[in-house]
Design an enzyme around this catalytic site. Structure first.
Site, mmCIF file in Angstrom:
data_model
loop_
_atom_site.group_PDB
_atom_site.id
_atom_site.type_symbol
_atom_site.label_atom_id
_atom_site.label_comp_id
_atom_site.label_asym_id
_atom_site.label_seq_id
_atom_site.Cartn_x
_atom_site.Cartn_y
_atom_site.Cartn_z
ATOM 1 N N LYS A 24 0.856 -1.210 0.000
ATOM 2 C CA LYS A 24 0.000 0.000 0.000
ATOM 3 C C LYS A 24 0.884 1.250 0.000
ATOM 4 O O LYS A 24 0.663 2.174 -0.779
ATOM 5 C CB LYS A 24 -0.864 -0.021 1.252
ATOM 6 N N ASN A 25 1.909 1.236 0.834
ATOM 7 C CA ASN A 25 2.725 2.453 0.992
ATOM 8 C C ASN A 25 3.719 2.652 -0.145
ATOM 9 O O ASN A 25 4.404 3.671 -0.196
ATOM 10 C CB ASN A 25 3.448 2.443 2.342
ATOM 11 N N ARG A 97 -3.560 9.935 4.779
ATOM 12 C CA ARG A 97 -2.382 10.820 4.925
ATOM 13 C C ARG A 97 -1.661 10.956 3.599
ATOM 14 O O ARG A 97 -1.141 12.010 3.258
ATOM 15 C CB ARG A 97 -1.477 10.167 5.980
ATOM 16 N N CYS A 121 -4.032 11.958 13.425
ATOM 17 C CA CYS A 121 -4.759 10.681 13.383
ATOM 18 C C CYS A 121 -4.415 9.990 14.702
ATOM 19 O O CYS A 121 -3.710 10.530 15.530
ATOM 20 C CB CYS A 121 -4.305 9.857 12.200
ATOM 21 N N VAL A 167 14.099 11.541 9.629
ATOM 22 C CA VAL A 167 13.686 10.781 8.441
ATOM 23 C C VAL A 167 12.161 10.840 8.298
ATOM 24 O O VAL A 167 11.429 10.592 9.255
ATOM 25 C CB VAL A 167 14.150 9.312 8.568
ATOM 26 N N VAL A 169 9.135 9.439 5.604
ATOM 27 C CA VAL A 169 8.867 8.597 4.435
ATOM 28 C C VAL A 169 8.138 9.389 3.347
ATOM 29 O O VAL A 169 8.654 9.592 2.250
ATOM 30 C CB VAL A 169 8.065 7.342 4.837
ATOM 31 N N ASP A 310 5.599 0.207 11.947
ATOM 32 C CA ASP A 310 4.330 -0.406 11.515
ATOM 33 C C ASP A 310 4.225 -1.853 11.940
ATOM 34 O O ASP A 310 3.136 -2.409 11.991
ATOM 35 C CB ASP A 310 4.192 -0.324 9.979
HETATM 36 C C1 EPZ Z 1 4.689 6.733 6.507
HETATM 37 O O1 EPZ Z 1 3.966 7.733 7.169
HETATM 38 C C2 EPZ Z 1 3.738 5.549 6.358
HETATM 39 N N1 EPZ Z 1 2.570 5.957 5.564
HETATM 40 C C3 EPZ Z 1 3.314 5.079 7.742
HETATM 41 O O2 EPZ Z 1 2.532 3.924 7.535
HETATM 42 C C4 EPZ Z 1 4.550 4.697 8.550
HETATM 43 O O3 EPZ Z 1 4.150 4.329 9.844
HETATM 44 C C5 EPZ Z 1 5.493 5.903 8.614
HETATM 45 O O4 EPZ Z 1 5.819 6.327 7.271
HETATM 46 C C6 EPZ Z 1 6.793 5.568 9.341
HETATM 47 O O5 EPZ Z 1 7.427 4.504 8.698
HETATM 48 C C7 EPZ Z 1 2.700 5.993 4.236
HETATM 49 O O6 EPZ Z 1 3.733 5.727 3.660
HETATM 50 C C8 EPZ Z 1 1.448 6.365 3.473
HETATM 51 P P1 EPZ Z 1 6.873 10.042 8.462
HETATM 52 P P2 EPZ Z 1 4.544 9.259 7.147
HETATM 53 O O7 EPZ Z 1 6.744 11.307 7.691
HETATM 54 O O8 EPZ Z 1 5.308 9.481 5.921
HETATM 55 C C9 EPZ Z 1 7.399 13.254 11.941
HETATM 56 C C10 EPZ Z 1 0.797 2.491 7.925
HETATM 57 O O9 EPZ Z 1 0.647 1.865 8.957
HETATM 58 N N2 EPZ Z 1 7.279 14.276 10.883
HETATM 59 O O10 EPZ Z 1 7.972 9.107 8.122
HETATM 60 O O11 EPZ Z 1 3.400 10.147 7.442
HETATM 61 C C11 EPZ Z 1 6.104 12.474 12.114
HETATM 62 O O12 EPZ Z 1 5.225 13.156 12.987
HETATM 63 C C12 EPZ Z 1 1.176 3.940 7.974
HETATM 64 O O13 EPZ Z 1 0.729 2.015 6.783
HETATM 65 C C13 EPZ Z 1 7.373 15.619 11.242
HETATM 66 O O14 EPZ Z 1 7.550 15.937 12.423
HETATM 67 O O15 EPZ Z 1 5.510 9.223 8.374
HETATM 68 C C14 EPZ Z 1 6.582 11.167 12.695
HETATM 69 O O16 EPZ Z 1 6.768 11.316 14.075
HETATM 70 C C15 EPZ Z 1 0.928 4.509 9.315
HETATM 71 N N3 EPZ Z 1 7.264 16.564 10.263
HETATM 72 C C16 EPZ Z 1 7.953 10.973 12.019
HETATM 73 O O17 EPZ Z 1 8.337 12.264 11.526
HETATM 74 C C17 EPZ Z 1 7.062 16.230 8.950
HETATM 75 O O18 EPZ Z 1 6.981 17.133 8.098
HETATM 76 C C18 EPZ Z 1 7.943 10.003 10.845
HETATM 77 O O19 EPZ Z 1 6.891 10.418 10.013
HETATM 78 C C19 EPZ Z 1 6.951 14.847 8.606
HETATM 79 C C20 EPZ Z 1 7.073 13.893 9.588
#
Ligand code: EPZ
Length: 422
Positions: A24-25, A97, A121, A167, A169, A310
């Site tokens: 999915k991701n 998201r 969320c 980091v 994603v 995850d």
């Molecule tokens: C992706 O979310 C995945 N979703 C998530 O999967 C996954 O849990 C997550 O990466 C971590 O691996 C998709 O790919 C659609 P991040 P994402 O930006 O990109 C902070 C699932 O279960 N952050 O890597 O939204 C954030 O708050 C889902 O399939 C900032 O502070 O996660 C978090 O604490 C859930 N500012 C951390 O970084 C920003 O601008 C990692 O977030 C961006 C992120």
């Protein structure tokens, strides 16, 4: 709303083979990237039943993309018929998201868009400050009005250097999407190297993008004039694979997951081995069985190649049946233990303190009524219910249907005593 009724007393020793869906991701950013291409892109091995994919299809259609679904073949064909709409509505972002990825693609193609700010969320706040800071570096200016980010690069996106504070994603994917057609060179540092991000890079390069890994977490992107559509097989879903392997770990069963690259789960498989599971790894499949008592362990989540956040909720559920005290530290999200209180209702001993969880393994769990609150917690609760004695009724199962295709069918297929109710 749909509920799952699971009788754990008759769900022990699950057995069978699960064909992993496309990730999915990985699909979500690939679909968003279609906006950048001159002509049709074809995605194969798409988890069409996952609700997030359906939401992204509706989002792309709302922008003007033509989306063709070949359900039986799990194929998506996306064609840009005309100039896209530049407004990404809140209703597409509020439940998914990944809708934020349309921002990077629209900026990359049109230097301008209005995108709803995604809400938080149950995992915690889902900020996009890193995305916006990166876009600013690429010559964008933005303002927030009525919950929409209005963003534009007046004289076009210009290549620049950006270092991610931590980091991210989708932050990494979004900046790549905005940079591939830019004027000049973009350097991104401290990027995510999750397999799903690397799959996006591979797809864009095969379409003509010039993206080069220049360090463990660094890439260099030379802007090109256009991208040509082509056909791409989506990688297997590593989180789904891990989830089903945990069904065998928690019920002393034997499960094989295929159409998955075991390299995506190296860290997680090591942990399952350490707690007493027997694992056989082949080129594109993984088999897990468990006969011995589960041993406790300690893990700390971190970006790939570390232990995936995850996968953590499912491991936590398995550890409720281990022979001792386990410890988990969650470093990515502030609220990732939503399944803990539900497992405690089944008799699990889990103590959460901030980002840390202490799990005292118990000999048995008892079925209970539970409420699911996010995608991965749903599977964690299902694992608890499978290993508990008696009936569990899990409501708000729709959270799980966002990311697990054929969830009910797959659980039934491996021998879980499960019924659907509304
Ligand atoms: C992706 O979310 C995945 N979703 C998530 O999967 C996954 O849990 C997550 O990466 C971590 O691996 C998709 O790919 C659609 P991040 P994402 O930006 O990109 C902070 C699932 O279960 N952050 O890597 O939204 C954030 O708050 C889902 O399939 C900032 O502070 O996660 C978090 O604490 C859930 N500012 C951390 O970084 C920003 O601008 C990692 O977030 C961006 C992120």
């Amino acid at each position: 709303m749909e509920k799952f009724l699971i009788n754990g007393s008759y769900s022990k020793g699950v057995k069978g083979t699960i064909r992993c869906s496309g990730a999915k991701n990985a699909v979500l950013p690939l679909m968003a990237s279609s906006i950048l291409f001159k002509n049709t892109i074809t995605l194969r091995n798409v988890p069409l039943e996952a609700n997030d994919i359906k939401t992204m299809i509706v989002l792309l259609k709302s922008l003007g993309s033509k989306v063709e679904i070949l359900k039986k073949k799990k194929i998506l064909k996306i064609t840009n018929k005309k100039k896209h709409q530049l407004l990404v509505k809140y209703k597409y972002i509020s439940t998914m998201r990944a809708g934020v990825l349309a921002m990077g693609a629209l900026l990359g193609k049109y230097n301008k868009c209005s995108t709803a700010l995604s809400g938080g969320c149950s995992l915690g706040p889902r900020p996009i400050g890193y995305h916006l800071a990166g876009f600013k570096k690429l010559n964008c200016k933005y303002s927030l009005k009525n919950g929409y980010i209005n963003i534009e690069a007046k004289n076009g996106i210009k290549g620049a250097e950006y270092y991610f504070p931590t980091v991210s994603v989708t932050g990494t994917s979004n900046l790549i999407l905005a940079s591939v057609l830019a004027k000049g060179i973009t350097i991104l540092k401290n990027i995510s190297i999750e397999p799903e991000v690397l799959d996006l890079i591979k797809f864009l390069k095969n379409g003509g993008a010039k993206i080069y890994l220049t360090g463990k977490r660094a890439i260099k992107i030379y802007g090109v004039r256009e991208l040509n559509g082509h056909s791409h097989e989506v990688i297997g879903d590593r989180i789904e694979a891990f989830s089903y392997l945990c069904t065998a770990a928690i019920t002393k069963g034997k499960i094989k997951v295929d159409k998955i690259n075991p390299k995506y789960l190296r860290t997680e498989l090591k942990v399952l081995k350490n707690i007493g599971c027997d694992i056989i790894v082949n080129k594109s499949s993984i088999e897990l069985s468990r006969k011995k008592k589960l041993k406790p362990t300690r893990i700390k989540t971190s970006p790939f190649p570390g232990f995936a956040t995850d996968c953590m909720p499912m491991l936590m559920a398995v550890l409720t049946r281990s022979n001792g005290i386990s410890r988990i530290e969650e470093t990515i999200f502030t609220n990732r233990y939503m399944s803990a209180p539900e497992l405690v209702r089944m008799g699990a001993k889990i103590n959460i303190k901030g980002s840390k969880a202490v799990i005292i393994g118990s000999d048995f769990l008892n079925g209970a009524d539970c409420i699911s609150s996010d995608l991965r917690s749903t599977f964690a609760i299902i694992l608890g219910a499978m290993s508990a004695n008696g009936n569990s009724c899990i409501s708000r199962i729709y959270h799980g249907l966002r990311g697990y295709s054929n969830l009910y069918y797959n659980l039934k297929k491996i021998g879980v005593k499960i019924k659907k109710t509304s």
